[in-house]
Design a protein around this motif. Sequence first.
Motif, PDB file in Angstrom:
ATOM      1  N   VAL A   1      38.499  41.374  43.093  1.00 31.16           N
ATOM      2  CA  VAL A   1      38.852  41.239  44.515  1.00 31.16           C
ATOM      3  C   VAL A   1      38.097  40.057  45.117  1.00 31.16           C
ATOM      4  CG1 VAL A   1      39.021  42.437  46.731  1.00 31.16           C
ATOM      5  CG2 VAL A   1      39.155  43.739  44.612  1.00 31.16           C
ATOM      6  N   ARG A   2      36.842  39.935  44.737  1.00 33.14           N
ATOM      7  CA  ARG A   2      36.063  38.815  45.287  1.00 33.14           C
ATOM      8  C   ARG A   2      36.632  37.472  44.894  1.00 33.14           C
ATOM      9  NH1 ARG A   2      29.799  40.369  45.267  1.00 33.14           N
ATOM     10  NH2 ARG A   2      29.597  38.194  44.706  1.00 33.14           N
ATOM     11  N   ALA A   3      37.051  37.374  43.640  1.00 31.88           N
ATOM     12  CA  ALA A   3      37.634  36.111  43.165  1.00 31.88           C
ATOM     13  C   ALA A   3      38.916  35.814  43.946  1.00 31.88           C
ATOM     14  CB  ALA A   3      37.909  36.204  41.662  1.00 31.88           C
ATOM     15  N   GLU A   4      39.694  36.867  44.144  1.00 32.85           N
ATOM     16  CA  GLU A   4      40.951  36.707  44.881  1.00 32.85           C
ATOM     17  C   GLU A   4      40.686  36.310  46.343  1.00 32.85           C
ATOM     18  OE1 GLU A   4      43.787  36.471  43.850  1.00 32.85           O
ATOM     19  OE2 GLU A   4      45.314  37.444  45.094  1.00 32.85           O
ATOM     20  N   MET A   5      39.674  36.917  46.925  1.00 35.09           N
ATOM     21  CA  MET A   5      39.302  36.586  48.307  1.00 35.09           C
ATOM     22  C   MET A   5      38.880  35.117  48.397  1.00 35.09           C
ATOM     23  SD  MET A   5      39.084  39.402  50.482  1.00 35.09           S
ATOM     24  CE  MET A   5      37.642  39.206  51.513  1.00 35.09           C
TER      25      MET A   5
END
Length: 325
Positions: free
Chosen positions: A293-297
Amino acid sequence: MDITDLGKRILAGERRALARGITLVESHRADHRARATDLLEWLGQHGRQALRIGLSGTPGVGKSTFIESFGMMLIGQGQRVAVLAVDPSSTRSGGSILGDKTRMDRLSREPAAFIRPSPSQTHLGGVARRSREAVALCEAAGFDVVLIETVGVGQSETVVAEMSDLFLLLLAPAGGDELQGVKRGIMEMADLILVNKADGDLKPAATRTCSDYAGALRLLRKRIQDPAGFPKAMMVSAMQESGLTEAWDEMRTLVGWRKENGHWNGRRSAQSRYWFNEDVRQALLARLQEDGVRAEMQRLGDLVASGEMTPSSAAREVLQAHLAR
Ligand code: GDP
């Protein structure tokens, strides 16, 4: 030890079992968390209720001294007393080492007392859940009073107030005539303000401080859960052990009134709802910290920053892709 066995021992009031149970709820390990949840669920319907008293105050106002004197007084009256601490900061500073047993020397040697230092951790949400579960375990173990101590740092008062039946704010006598920068929100949470160190040379200053706060409390909005005269400010000396039985009498008056008028159960129900909401919120926040999720954010954040996507469509994409499971 299996959970049923541990649960039975906690219900039987075995201190070591209680300590083990608390270690379990404090653990970060996923398997421990699962066992902790099972334990709490197994204990669910024991029907015991302790009086949960939250206590806040800045370092040096005398929290440890107060807990020791007040706790000893309660034990003298045949009560069993547990002391827990909520300290969201991992770096303990300013002389207040919450729950440090050496600071509650007499109490820590009492068989009727149980003292548990704060789990060290920086994240308030995590501390909150662990502390709340530790309170539940103390209650299951048959303690009559659970004191939950917190140092006055930002949000921790709210967290403690939300797991307490009564909330006490401990203050020291002020030098000048100003209210000691106590935030209005904290004043509004307090059921009793105790001006400590009302002894010796400090007595006149304590008297002034107490009447200042009594005045300030009268200006606050009337709360539905308070009988006439509450919240109130009073003086104590934890060191000389004066004012403690008077404070306890006030607490019992307030508790009695709230029980008779439905506010005791009302408050506990509202707190359960609060913690349910908090747990969901914390779980979602934790989800946001997962690597994927962090990478996507990060990726979508870059697109938003460069103007290729709008903030709201990027947000919708994250929510749909990751949180709508
Ligand atoms: P905490 O940091 O809030 O836990 O405060 P402590 O209990 O460690 O007390 C801080 C200091 O205030 C210590 O030196 C205590 O001896 C002193 N103290 C605590 N209670 C009283 C009191 O009732 N009267 C006086 N004069 N000093 C007190």
